[in-house]
Design an enzyme around this catalytic site. Structure first.
Site: not given
Ligand SMILES: *Cc1c(COP(=O)(O)O)cnc(C)c1O
Length: 396
Positions: A179, A199, A201, A324
């Site tokens: 985040q 990540s 996205h 989730c």
């Molecule tokens: C979205 C998220 C993840 C997972 O990332 P993905 O790329 O969707 O597997 C892990 N940790 C946090 C804090 C997230 O917000």
């Protein structure tokens, strides 16, 4: 009007990130492991992207590993540290009760395999203190893993301080910065971070691609066996288009970090001020030490799910917490961790903004959300009982 206020779940790709990806889906389709020209062009793109990501984090290119996303990076970091620890007879791991499930479920699996996990309590403001981490450290601690900023309530943890004390005690420190990356300034060296997950996205890059940074000198183990990609630490033909696009999106976000944060936090603060004016509502997370785009509140007397459906009818895309857990009727583990009772945790709303949200959108949300909250409360027998004084309010 359709307003996207769920940027903590995922973001829209930026035109820059899309443009960066396209050539690698069309003419530059090579496999970076091939020795011919087309393959070598792909390899150059891969190494270029690695350099860009390294620079954004103040890491070295050979400390960057591309993964399939944040979840895989979290799994690999934690499992690697656990394996290294077990070899030295150290099987204790420290984390917090409000981590993402990618961390918590990996820790649960390790507990089944004989590791001892200490999950630190989180305070009402959603922040753990370095002192609490220090107090939990034992002789056999092999990993501290604490998220940089929480995905539901936005609170930012004292990462440099926790990193410094782990460094002093020679314990590897991992942070899930999914985040934070692209939204807060990250410097793995200055902030004493040994391992970090991010990540694509979550900062206008593509889904299905992420990064694990591992400080040189720490041993990393692969989760996936196969070819020699990623210096033998992550088998599988590289997602070149995704990797190049992630790097472009990260660089773009980091180049505009301060101006985006200033803009988005002004919108956030306006929303918080307006929504906390609704009677019997409460802000979740730290009032100021929170992600620029995060707004999270509980409203007494309503169900988060019904609120989301009615907001969707009004064109507002929001969330009740983590993507989730939505779909299940369990209240958010994060809200329970900060001490919200079940009946309050059910009535939560998360609005997560990005730099493309506008003041006009914020004004629309401020006009519509109180009406929807009122409407739902008027249908709730529980709320009517509280209004008649037959039952006390939980949120004063
Ligand atoms: C979205 C998220 C993840 C997972 O990332 P993905 O790329 O969707 O597997 C892990 N940790 C946090 C804090 C997230 O917000």
């Amino acid at each position: 009007m359709r307003i996207y206020a769920d940027n903590a779940a995922t973001t829209k790709m930026s035109p820059t990130a899309i443009a960066a990806m396209l050539p690698y889906l069309t003419e530059h389709y090579g496999n970076p492991s091939s020795l011919h020209t087309i393959g070598q062009q792909a390899n150059e793109a891969l190494e270029g992207a690695r350099g860009v990501v390294a620079q954004c984090l103040n890491a070295r290119p050979d400390e960057i590993y591309f993964t399939s996303g944040g979840s895989e990076a979290d799994n690999q970091a934690i499992r690697s540290a656990a394996k290294n620890g077990a070899r030295q007879g150290k099987k204790h791991i420290i984390s917090t009760a409000f981590e993402h499930h990618a961390v918590l479920h990996t820790l649960n699996a390790l507990a089944q395999e004989g590791f001892e996990i200490t999950l630190l309590d989180v305070h009402e403001d959603g922040v753990v203190t370095p002192e609490e981490v220090a107090a939990a450290i034992r002789e056999d601690t092999c990993l501290v893993t604490i998220m940089y900023a929480n995905n539901e309530i936005g609170s930012i943890q004292p990462i440099p301080e926790i990193g410094a004390l782990c460094k002093e005690r020679k314990i590897p420190f991992h942070t899930d910065a999914v985040q934070a990356a692209g939204h807060l300034a990250i410097d793995v060296k200055a902030q004493n971070i040994d391992m970090l997950s991010l990540s694509g996205h979550k900062f206008h890059g593509p889904k299905g691609v992420g990064v694990l940074y591992v400080r040189k000198g720490l041993q990393l183990h692969s989760l996936i066996e196969g070819g020699a990609q990623e210096r033998r630490k992550r088998a599988g033909t590289e997602n070149i288009a995704g990797i190049v696009s992630l790097a472009a999106a990260l660089k773009e976000s980091c180049d505009h970090l301060e101006e985006n944060a200033a803009k988005v936090s002004a919108l956030r603060d306006k929303l918080i001020a307006g929504l906390t004016a609704i009677p019997h509502s409460i802000l979740n997370g730290h009032p100021t030490h929170r992600l620029p785009g995060n707004v999270n509140l509980c409203f007494e007397g309503i169900e988060g799910e019904s609120l989301l459906l009615l907001l969707d009818d009004k064109g507002i895309c929001a969330s009740s917490g983590s993507a989730c857990t939505s779909g299940s009727l369990d209240p958010s583990h994060v809200l329970l961790a900060i001490g919200r009772p079940h009946e309050i945790a059910h009535g939560s709303l998360r609005l997560s903004l990005c730099e493309w949200n506008t003041e006009e959108e914020v004004d629309y949300m401020l006009a519509e959300i109180p009406k929807v909250v009122d409407y739902l409360r008027n249908m709730s027998p529980l709320w009517r009982a509280m209004e008649k004084g037959e039952k006390p309010y939980v949120i004063q």
